[in-house]
Scaffold this active site. Structure first.
Site, PDB file in Angstrom:
ATOM      1  N   GLU A 146      12.062  -3.326 -72.528  1.00  0.00           N
ATOM      2  CA  GLU A 146      11.865  -3.108 -71.087  1.00  0.00           C
ATOM      3  C   GLU A 146      11.212  -1.761 -70.817  1.00  0.00           C
ATOM      4  O   GLU A 146      11.766  -0.721 -71.173  1.00  0.00           O
ATOM      5  CB  GLU A 146      13.205  -3.163 -70.353  1.00  0.00           C
ATOM      6  CG  GLU A 146      13.074  -2.914 -68.850  1.00  0.00           C
ATOM      7  CD  GLU A 146      14.420  -2.748 -68.157  1.00  0.00           C
ATOM      8  OE1 GLU A 146      14.457  -2.910 -66.926  1.00  0.00           O
ATOM      9  OE2 GLU A 146      15.416  -2.441 -68.846  1.00  0.00           O
ATOM     10  N   GLU A 245      19.447  -6.434 -60.267  1.00  0.00           N
ATOM     11  CA  GLU A 245      19.930  -5.154 -60.779  1.00  0.00           C
ATOM     12  C   GLU A 245      19.729  -4.074 -59.715  1.00  0.00           C
ATOM     13  O   GLU A 245      18.884  -3.202 -59.843  1.00  0.00           O
ATOM     14  CB  GLU A 245      19.206  -4.786 -62.082  1.00  0.00           C
ATOM     15  CG  GLU A 245      19.901  -3.643 -62.821  1.00  0.00           C
ATOM     16  CD  GLU A 245      19.175  -3.223 -64.088  1.00  0.00           C
ATOM     17  OE1 GLU A 245      19.855  -2.926 -65.085  1.00  0.00           O
ATOM     18  OE2 GLU A 245      17.927  -3.187 -64.083  1.00  0.00           O
TER      19      GLU A 245
END
Length: 267
Positions: A146, A245
């Site tokens: 990521e 998130e």
């Protein structure tokens, strides 16, 4: 329609962690993700998933000394043995929880790192990811990388989508994929519609995450038109999950109007 997973590290913090599964299920979520499961017995976590009809879709491999400020070790020379132990532990939890994805955090580099230093970090990263992907493939798990913005996480090794895709392509493992966090991507480079249309069809994106920009609250405030972005994801037939998130502005359940509105409009 896009599928949304509640991030239990950021959402439902008004509840104890193990009670967040029930709260997410009560709000209609069918899947969850979170940072780390390792403080809890895997059997207890699995029971919470099963009791509330939830799927575990993502968590992170052990990141090194998190409480001391480490943010992953996969790209840190000299930590290779620790990385191997970390991925083995993560895969044990993935098997117990039926989780098909594990994110391996790269780690932080010094501000004064030279080009030679960065090349060494990258070489270490490629090698550890290749080993992790091979180990994970044997048990049907994808390894994710990521890009993370340098404002929230100064010094993080991987920041840009193109760099993440280059790493994935260079390693060449079919179960090594990119975790595209729209929040981080907007802060670092923007151009989200083009990025989604460019990268999702490649099959190299294994998971999406969202949050409002710039404050990382619900995705119904700030500078992004998430309704448009969700429609783009839908048009591209992305079959993965979108992790929520974000940090709710107030109560988690009270802030889910954005999701109810979107799902109601598409019902």
């Amino acid at each position: 329609m896009p599928r949304f997973a509640a991030n239990l590290s950021m959402m439902y913090t008004e509840h104890d962690f193990l009670d967040r599964f029930a709260a997410a299920s009560a709000d209609g979520f069918e899947a969850v993700e979170y940072l780390f499961p390792y403080e809890y017995d895997a059997a207890e976590l699995r029971r919470r998933l099963d009791d509330h009809g939830l799927r575990q879709v993502l968590f992170n491999a052990p990141p090194g000394a998190w409480e001391s400020g480490e943010r992953g070790i996969a790209a840190l020379p000299g930590r290779e043995a620790e990385v191997r132990s970390a991925i083995d532990r993560a895969l044990e939890y993935a098997a117990a929880l039926g989780c098909p994805r594990v994110h391996m955090m790269a780690g932080l580099v010094r501000p004064d790192a030279t080009p030679e230093d960065l090349a060494e970090h990258r070489g270490t990263y490629l090698a550890t990811l290749a080993r992790a992907a091979e180990r994970a493939a044997a048990v049907g798990v994808d390894i994710l990388v990521e890009p993370i913005n340098g404002r929230d996480m100064p010094g993080y090794f991987l920041n840009r989508q193109a760099d993440a895709h280059a790493v994935v392509q260079e390693v060449g493992a079919p179960n090594l994929k990119v975790q595209l966090d729209v929040y981080h991507c907007q802060i670092v480079e923007g151009d989200l519609t083009v990025t989604l249309r460019r990268d999702l069809p490649t099959g190299r994106v294994g998971h999406l995450q969202i949050a409002g920009v710039p404050d990382r609250h619900e995705p119904d405030r700030g500078e992004l038109d998430y309704r448009h972005l969700f429609d783009v994801v839908d048009e591209l037939d992305f079959d993965g999950w979108i992790g929520c998130e974000y940090r709710p502005r107030a109560g988690t359940s009270e802030g889910l109007g954005w999701l109810k509105n979107y799902q109601g409009e598409d019902a």
